[in-house]
Design an enzyme around this catalytic site. Sequence first.
Site, PDB file in Angstrom:
ATOM      1  N   TYR A 128     -37.788  -9.002 -19.533  1.00  0.00           N
ATOM      2  CA  TYR A 128     -37.489 -10.373 -19.131  1.00  0.00           C
ATOM      3  C   TYR A 128     -37.978 -11.329 -20.211  1.00  0.00           C
ATOM      4  O   TYR A 128     -39.126 -11.243 -20.637  1.00  0.00           O
ATOM      5  CB  TYR A 128     -38.202 -10.678 -17.806  1.00  0.00           C
ATOM      6  CG  TYR A 128     -37.947 -12.059 -17.252  1.00  0.00           C
ATOM      7  CD1 TYR A 128     -36.708 -12.394 -16.717  1.00  0.00           C
ATOM      8  CD2 TYR A 128     -38.951 -13.030 -17.241  1.00  0.00           C
ATOM      9  CE1 TYR A 128     -36.472 -13.661 -16.193  1.00  0.00           C
ATOM     10  CE2 TYR A 128     -38.726 -14.294 -16.720  1.00  0.00           C
ATOM     11  CZ  TYR A 128     -37.485 -14.607 -16.198  1.00  0.00           C
ATOM     12  OH  TYR A 128     -37.239 -15.854 -15.675  1.00  0.00           O
ATOM     13  N   ASP A 223     -41.864 -10.283 -27.684  1.00  0.00           N
ATOM     14  CA  ASP A 223     -42.120 -11.281 -26.654  1.00  0.00           C
ATOM     15  C   ASP A 223     -43.490 -10.951 -26.063  1.00  0.00           C
ATOM     16  O   ASP A 223     -43.618 -10.067 -25.210  1.00  0.00           O
ATOM     17  CB  ASP A 223     -41.020 -11.226 -25.590  1.00  0.00           C
ATOM     18  CG  ASP A 223     -41.268 -12.211 -24.455  1.00  0.00           C
ATOM     19  OD1 ASP A 223     -42.383 -12.768 -24.389  1.00  0.00           O
ATOM     20  OD2 ASP A 223     -40.353 -12.407 -23.629  1.00  0.00           O
ATOM     21  N   LYS A 251     -48.420 -18.286 -21.259  1.00  0.00           N
ATOM     22  CA  LYS A 251     -49.477 -17.890 -20.320  1.00  0.00           C
ATOM     23  C   LYS A 251     -50.905 -18.127 -20.843  1.00  0.00           C
ATOM     24  O   LYS A 251     -51.418 -19.231 -20.718  1.00  0.00           O
ATOM     25  CB  LYS A 251     -49.263 -16.438 -19.894  1.00  0.00           C
ATOM     26  CG  LYS A 251     -47.881 -16.249 -19.207  1.00  0.00           C
ATOM     27  CD  LYS A 251     -47.745 -14.944 -18.500  1.00  0.00           C
ATOM     28  CE  LYS A 251     -46.354 -14.627 -18.018  1.00  0.00           C
ATOM     29  NZ  LYS A 251     -45.981 -15.180 -16.736  1.00  0.00           N
TER      30      LYS A 251
HETATM   31  N1  HOZ Z   1     -41.283 -14.500 -13.848  1.00  0.00           N
HETATM   32  C1  HOZ Z   1     -42.691 -14.680 -13.964  1.00  0.00           C
HETATM   33  C2  HOZ Z   1     -43.413 -13.388 -13.750  1.00  0.00           C
HETATM   34  N2  HOZ Z   1     -42.900 -12.315 -14.485  1.00  0.00           N
HETATM   35  C3  HOZ Z   1     -43.212 -15.777 -13.061  1.00  0.00           C
HETATM   36  C4  HOZ Z   1     -43.063 -15.548 -11.616  1.00  0.00           C
HETATM   37  C5  HOZ Z   1     -43.514 -16.739 -10.773  1.00  0.00           C
HETATM   38  O1  HOZ Z   1     -44.233 -17.603 -11.240  1.00  0.00           O
HETATM   39  O2  HOZ Z   1     -43.129 -16.771  -9.628  1.00  0.00           O
END
Ligand code: HOZ
Length: 411
Positions: A128, A223, A251
């Site tokens: 992702y 990433d 993050k």
């Molecule tokens: N997509 C992120 C975690 N892999 C964030 C998920 C979230 O903050 O709900």
Amino acid sequence: MPGGVSSPVRAFKSVGGQPIVFDKVKGAYIWDVDGNQYIDYVGTWGPAICGHAHPDVIAALHDALEKGTSFGAPSELENVLAQKVIDAVPSIEMVRFVNSGTEACMGVLRLMRAFTGRDKIIKFEGCYHGHADMFLVKAGSGVATLGLPDSPGVPKSTTQDTLTAPYNDIEAVKALFKDNPKTIAGVILEPVVGNSGFIPPDANFLKGLRDITKEDGALLVFDEVMTGFRIAYGGAQEKFGVTPDLTTLGKVIGGGLPVGAYGGRQDIMSMVAPAGPMYQAGTLSGNPLAMTAGIETLKLLEKPGTYEQLNKITQKLTDGLLEVAKETGHAVTTGQISAMFGMFFTDKPVHNYEDAKKSDLTKFQGFHRGMLERGVYLAPSQFEAGFTSLAHTDEDIERTLTAAKEVMSSL
Ligand code: HOZ
């Protein structure tokens, strides 16, 4: 709000039940609006590596707040954080700050194409890279959690240049380069996958990608939004000794405030406006509060022994989970590197997203619910990694394992 949430995975769709509504966080804990305390292994999806609301971060934020919340102009804080990032991450000679991991990946993709003059990219199934159109092909995280096909609203013309391969499959990557010689701008990947659950790279996978991309004149992009400053101070590239051309971060470097960054080789980054012609901009980019929280977080992480401590506590957790599973008769695969971990209900190793999908998702659902009822907050999806922090103690791990034993005995 669609689904009652601001980001899909939080809605508990794949584990059932209602999402918990939270009130406050501190250290390794999170409290819901009814006052219940949970040991937190989500850590706001990665940023809380020093523990939530660390006193040093909060104190620095108080001071920064007094000076104002946004400048929309250069500040010294950006220079301090940029220098820390450049010193730490092997591939980064120049860096651009943005506001999220998604934004960082959008910027890096444009840069890959601008620098190479090529349009195609390779990404891996279950990885992702944020929610920009070009990356929503066989994506992990919420897309995998909800079992969505590639998203409606993404024009085919936008994704026609996004090629995919299974993670850890170097032969598939070689085949794509063979079929598309000198037309692939680069390969982007999570060097350790966190968005299909925790999946580490096989020996030589990262090195193999480095060799293939170099030979073709394509770029290699890590990433490291999840892994940066988490699995080692210099990220996965330091841990595995493979240096990509470009890197995305997010993050941890924002210490819990919205931030992202992309950086890499100076000759490539010099293409970014205003040094070069590739356009990318942002009103809140380099925001003083986000820079402050990031600087204080990195100051805490650069102290000697930090990553040894993170590794020890996380290994205690994953070893313990494996032991508990054995005692209670469940086939389980666990993995961890430093403060990132995962667990699948399967007797087979998990090398890629297809393997992850074959694990027992129904059992995970029961496990998640049982742990929640016993005060342990795990990511509400099998397709997300777990995160520990410097605030997690031996006692927290022991309480978690006691809960896990009770839950697994009942599954
Ligand atoms: N997509 C992120 C975690 N892999 C964030 C998920 C979230 O903050 O709900």
